[in-house]
Design a protein around this motif. Structure first.
Motif, mmCIF file in Angstrom:
data_model
loop_
_atom_site.group_PDB
_atom_site.id
_atom_site.type_symbol
_atom_site.label_atom_id
_atom_site.label_comp_id
_atom_site.label_asym_id
_atom_site.label_seq_id
_atom_site.Cartn_x
_atom_site.Cartn_y
_atom_site.Cartn_z
ATOM 1 N N THR A 1 0.912 -1.157 -0.474
ATOM 2 C CA THR A 1 0.099 -0.276 -0.222
ATOM 3 C C THR A 1 0.647 1.130 0.000
ATOM 4 O O THR A 1 0.958 2.520 -0.448
ATOM 5 C CB THR A 1 -0.989 -0.276 1.143
ATOM 6 N N GLN A 2 2.156 1.156 0.964
ATOM 7 C CA GLN A 2 2.679 2.520 1.322
ATOM 8 C C GLN A 2 3.014 2.336 -0.053
ATOM 9 O O GLN A 2 3.758 3.563 -0.537
ATOM 10 C CB GLN A 2 3.771 2.767 1.935
ATOM 11 N N THR A 3 3.226 1.661 -0.791
ATOM 12 C CA THR A 3 4.487 1.801 -2.225
ATOM 13 C C THR A 3 3.193 2.656 -3.152
ATOM 14 O O THR A 3 4.365 3.435 -4.126
ATOM 15 C CB THR A 3 4.974 0.012 -2.957
ATOM 16 N N ARG A 4 2.377 1.864 -3.016
ATOM 17 C CA ARG A 4 1.442 2.644 -4.179
ATOM 18 C C ARG A 4 1.335 4.007 -3.804
ATOM 19 O O ARG A 4 1.255 5.084 -4.465
ATOM 20 C CB ARG A 4 0.317 1.120 -3.574
ATOM 21 N N SER A 5 1.015 4.347 -2.708
ATOM 22 C CA SER A 5 1.059 5.575 -2.533
ATOM 23 C C SER A 5 1.895 6.330 -2.590
ATOM 24 O O SER A 5 2.135 7.610 -3.011
ATOM 25 C CB SER A 5 1.033 5.718 -0.790
ATOM 26 N N VAL A 6 3.113 6.028 -2.156
ATOM 27 C CA VAL A 6 5.242 6.757 -2.444
ATOM 28 C C VAL A 6 4.808 6.933 -4.088
ATOM 29 O O VAL A 6 5.025 8.054 -4.811
ATOM 30 C CB VAL A 6 5.870 6.255 -2.398
ATOM 31 N N VAL A 7 4.178 5.711 -5.330
ATOM 32 C CA VAL A 7 5.126 5.969 -6.375
ATOM 33 C C VAL A 7 3.859 6.835 -7.783
ATOM 34 O O VAL A 7 3.982 7.497 -7.584
ATOM 35 C CB VAL A 7 4.466 4.271 -7.057
ATOM 36 N N SER A 8 1.844 7.009 -6.664
ATOM 37 C CA SER A 8 1.183 7.486 -6.797
ATOM 38 C C SER A 8 1.240 8.894 -6.501
ATOM 39 O O SER A 8 -0.010 9.545 -7.588
ATOM 40 C CB SER A 8 0.171 6.570 -7.874
ATOM 41 N N GLY A 9 2.046 8.941 -5.596
ATOM 42 C CA GLY A 9 1.164 10.521 -4.652
ATOM 43 C C GLY A 9 -0.520 9.952 -4.047
ATOM 44 O O GLY A 9 -0.746 11.498 -3.591
ATOM 45 N N SER A 10 -0.997 8.666 -4.391
ATOM 46 C CA SER A 10 -2.507 8.681 -3.885
ATOM 47 C C SER A 10 -2.708 8.878 -2.353
ATOM 48 O O SER A 10 -1.819 8.334 -1.405
ATOM 49 C CB SER A 10 -2.939 7.360 -4.654
ATOM 50 N N ALA A 11 -3.736 9.796 -2.356
ATOM 51 C CA ALA A 11 -3.738 10.174 -0.709
ATOM 52 C C ALA A 11 -4.437 9.561 0.062
ATOM 53 O O ALA A 11 -4.141 9.033 0.922
ATOM 54 C CB ALA A 11 -4.647 11.781 -0.394
ATOM 55 N N VAL A 12 -5.005 8.810 -0.904
ATOM 56 C CA VAL A 12 -6.056 7.601 0.254
ATOM 57 C C VAL A 12 -5.373 6.548 0.279
ATOM 58 O O VAL A 12 -5.128 5.830 1.723
ATOM 59 C CB VAL A 12 -7.872 7.029 -0.745
ATOM 60 N N HIS A 13 -3.975 6.364 -0.359
ATOM 61 C CA HIS A 13 -3.132 5.324 -0.073
ATOM 62 C C HIS A 13 -2.375 5.369 1.243
ATOM 63 O O HIS A 13 -1.712 4.668 1.812
ATOM 64 C CB HIS A 13 -2.550 4.551 -1.666
ATOM 65 N N ALA A 14 -2.251 7.068 1.156
ATOM 66 C CA ALA A 14 -1.161 7.257 1.946
ATOM 67 C C ALA A 14 -2.005 7.038 3.451
ATOM 68 O O ALA A 14 -1.560 7.085 4.592
ATOM 69 C CB ALA A 14 -0.552 8.584 2.473
ATOM 70 N N ARG A 15 -3.239 7.300 3.477
ATOM 71 C CA ARG A 15 -4.136 7.544 4.934
ATOM 72 C C ARG A 15 -4.530 6.193 5.176
ATOM 73 O O ARG A 15 -4.787 5.560 6.046
ATOM 74 C CB ARG A 15 -5.214 8.013 4.436
ATOM 75 N N MET A 16 -4.540 4.625 3.897
ATOM 76 C CA MET A 16 -4.223 3.594 4.333
ATOM 77 C C MET A 16 -3.203 3.090 4.934
ATOM 78 O O MET A 16 -2.998 2.326 5.836
ATOM 79 C CB MET A 16 -4.435 2.214 3.096
ATOM 80 N N THR A 17 -1.935 3.329 4.596
ATOM 81 C CA THR A 17 -0.883 2.893 4.948
ATOM 82 C C THR A 17 -0.496 3.229 6.704
ATOM 83 O O THR A 17 -0.505 2.631 7.236
ATOM 84 C CB THR A 17 0.331 3.649 4.756
ATOM 85 N N ARG A 18 -1.889 4.543 6.598
ATOM 86 C CA ARG A 18 -1.398 4.983 8.276
ATOM 87 C C ARG A 18 -2.328 3.914 8.615
ATOM 88 O O ARG A 18 -1.605 3.973 10.041
ATOM 89 C CB ARG A 18 -1.610 6.618 8.213
#
Lengths: 417, 247
Positions: A37-54
């Motif tokens: 999930t964090q990979t997805r968030s960092v690569v795409s900059g997706s906010a929802v994935h950043a929140r999911m990571t947390r």
């Protein structure tokens, strides 16, 4: 009042190991899903994935803490209560445990500290690398522990000199099929645990008509995909191990009779068949797997349609109820593996009875048993409660990666439920 | 190979007492360094990023003993059974206090966790003092176990030096009342296991065969990597702590 030290030491180890493994199973799988999930968030900059990571990372960290402390106690318990085993086989059995602590756990824990506390201090790519190092070293850790356990099941690559085992073939130890196949079995078991956990928590939030629809739809999808992907490999790697399972573990047959005759000739008469509990463990594990396969089929129907994941109250209730399934399977699988090895500690080499520390009296063993059992019962209770609490709070309640509020926290910051 | 393994054990056990010794010491001083819960959270934040990376030195030392010196493992643990039970309970209670403290916003919860951290830290330090004393006097429960107990105070001294350097200026002043120098106390802590280990006959307790070689060579090979990962932690969290952390 004489309590048999052997019984105490065995029950104590079983309770410690089972508690440890309940948390480790989720740690292994969830670390992987958080890293993805964090990979997805960092690569795409997706906010929802950043929140999911947390959010999922928070649950991972709460869960991890119990894994650590039970693991610490287990490491020492082997030396405290089972020195008889260490006297005969310490030169072999100790090596994979040493590598586990030094090569795997040392790095895992150091980098996890950096990941937790360095959330806003580190470059996001560096931070991403950290969680992957943590995940991979967690698997490395599981591998080395299973090398040690696999050797107890099927001792290879050693010779006996003056009544003590010494390692002669490192390759045989490290590539022991009872270790390697068990590792992949545990790897997919961990993913299955995390998959059902994610799907169950997401189902709970849909049941409560959450406003975070996208957040939990994506989480539900990740959980179900993980379940679908893992449910067949887990049984494949489980089944492949039967080729190497001790003849007595299967509960009968010609092989078992031959093994019993051989042991009786070499070690004198004894009960060489394991207790019935081993077969019960096997049966329970397989039944849990069948239930999980049925749910994986349901998931397969639901997955192609995003809206179908959000709907269906029965579906959500079933996913919540399914969270314990992999846990029951895990613990009963270990019961099959460990009880099925009895009366041996190291199969065909050291009996469990002889593995006990000879110098430790019944009194010391009783005190240690009571103290650690009470301590772990409290820890187990508190941490399950915390996991449930943070899971229920949803993404807004995640403290991980948020700059901590100044104490005392204003009431507006803590949502009520 | 024995010699390499002894050197590695000296590095790991010395590393543990020098690094974790400081966070245990700060834990012992918690009620004096932090007078209310907000201050105490700050005091804990001074070592929070390090404590995970500190205690792994002990886990690795125990692993090294199991892999390279199985004879020492069962002799020591069996002889000093009660001390190690106290040590483990102290360790678990302290760790759980640290992990759980920040998770629930309630005065009683944080107060309970503070008690766990302080009591666990004292139990750990006293148990270590006693273990080191016992080692020096022949490795069994006896005079050494009692004589060693005051060694626990070294943790306070070491922790004060750490707190003085990491805490915000105001709180650091309280730590400065204990005369301490972090560099000096770290050296003393690192040398403690070396002194305590002088009496052990290492070749007698060492593992036989390829197990010892595998453990010692692999450990020596990864040691630079381990040190580098720890250096990264220290570099990332250098300087005085200004705000509370996740714990």
């Amino acid at each position: 009042m004489g309590v048999d030290p052997l019984v105490l030491a065995r029950v104590q180890f079983a309770l410690t190991a089972a508690t440890h493994f309940l948390f480790v199973a989720l740690t292994l799988g969830l670390a992987t899903l958080v890293a993805l999930t964090q990979t997805r968030s960092v690569v795409s900059g997706s906010a929802v994935h950043a929140r999911m990571t947390r959010f999922w990372g928070q649950l991972y960290v709460v869960n991890y803490a119990v894994g650590i402390v039970t693991g610490l106690v287990m490491e020492f318990q082997i030396g405290l209560n089972w020195s008889g085993m260490s006297r005969v086989t310490g030169s072999v059995f100790g090596a994979p445990l040493a590598l586990e602590t030094i090569v795997a756990f040392f790095v895992e824990s150091t980098f996890l500290g950096l990941w937790i506390f360095g959330w806003d201090r580190l470059n996001r790519w560096v931070h991403l690398v950290l969680i992957w190092v943590v995940t991979l070293t967690a698997y490395l850790s599981a591998y080395f522990v299973l090398v040690a356990n696999g050797w107890l099941q099927r001792p290879v690559g050693f010779e006996m000199v003056d009544g003590a085992a010494r390692l002669t073939d490192v390759g045989a130890l490290l590539s022991n099929p009872t270790a390697v196949l068990a590792f992949f079995h545990v790897l997919f078991g961990g993913l299955l645990t995390a998959g059902f956990f994610m799907a169950g928590v997401s189902g709970f939030h849909f049941l409560r008509r959450t406003v975070e629809v996208e957040f939990f739809r994506r989480s539900m999808r990740i959980g179900l995909v993980t379940v679908v992907v893992s449910v067949i490999p887990v049984v494949a790697f489980g089944g492949m191990q039967f080729e190497y399972v001790q003849p007595t573990k299967r509960g009968g047959g010609d092989g078992a009779a031959a093994a019993v005759a051989d042991f009786s000739a070499r070690f004198g008469p004894d009960v060489y068949m394991p207790p019935r509990g081993a077969q019960v463990g096997l049966g329970l594990m397989v039944s849990m797997w069948f239930l999980m396969v049925v749910l994986a089929l349901v998931a397969l129907v639901k997955l192609p349609f995003g809206r179908w994941l959000v709907r269906g109250r029965v579906f959500h209730v079933v996913m919540i109820l399914a969270v314990p399934l992999p846990y029951v399977a895990m613990v009963s699988g270990w019961v099959f593996r460990e009880v099925g090895r009895q009366p041996w500690m190291v199969y065909g080499v050291v009996k469990t009875r002889d593995a006990l520390s000879p110098g430790v009296g019944s009194a010391a063993m009783t005190v240690s048993f009571v103290v650690f059992t009470v301590l772990f019962a409290v820890l187990f209770g508190v941490n399950v409660w915390l996991l449930a609490r943070f899971a229920r709070r949803g993404p807004e309640g995640a403290q991980l990666g948020a700059s901590p509020p100044a104490e005392p926290v204003s009431p507006a910051m803590s949502p009520t439920f | 190979m024995d010699v390499l393994a002894v050197l590695l054990l000296a590095v790991f056990s010395g590393g543990y007492l020098a690094l974790a010794g400081a966070d245990i010491g700060v834990g012992m001083l918690l009620p004096w360094l932090g007078r209310d819960q907000r201050e105490r959270r700050l005091v804990i934040a001074s070592f929070a990023p390090f404590f995970l990376g500190n205690e792994v030195w002990l886990v690795a030392s125990a692993g090294l003993v199991a892999g390279a010196f199985p004879g020492l493992e069962h002799e020591l643990l069996e002889e000093l059974y009660p001390l190690f039970v106290v040590l483990l309970v102290g360790w678990v209670v302290r760790d759980m206090g640290l992990w759980l403290r920040g998770r629930v916003d309630a005065v009683a919860w944080r107060g309970g966790c503070d008690v766990a951290v302080v009591a666990g830290s004292w139990a750990l330090a006293v148990a270590w003092g006693s273990v080191l004393g016992s080692l020096l006097f022949g490795g069994e429960l006896g005079v050494g176990s009692v004589v060693g107990v005051p060694l626990g105070v070294l943790f306070v001294w070491h922790g004060a030096g750490f707190a003085r350097w990491r805490l915000p200026v105001g709180l650091a002043g309280r730590a400065a009342r204990i005369p301490s120098r972090y560099g000096l106390s770290a050296l003393v802590m690192a040398l403690l296991p070396v002194v305590a280990g002088v009496e052990v006959s290492w070749s007698r307790v060492a593992a036989e065969g390829a197990g010892l070689t595998m453990t010692a060579v692999t450990t020596a090979a990864v040691l630079p990597l381990l040190v580098a990962s720890q250096a990264l932690v220290w570099w990332t969290f250098r300087g005085r702590v200004e705000s509370p952390s996740y714990l």
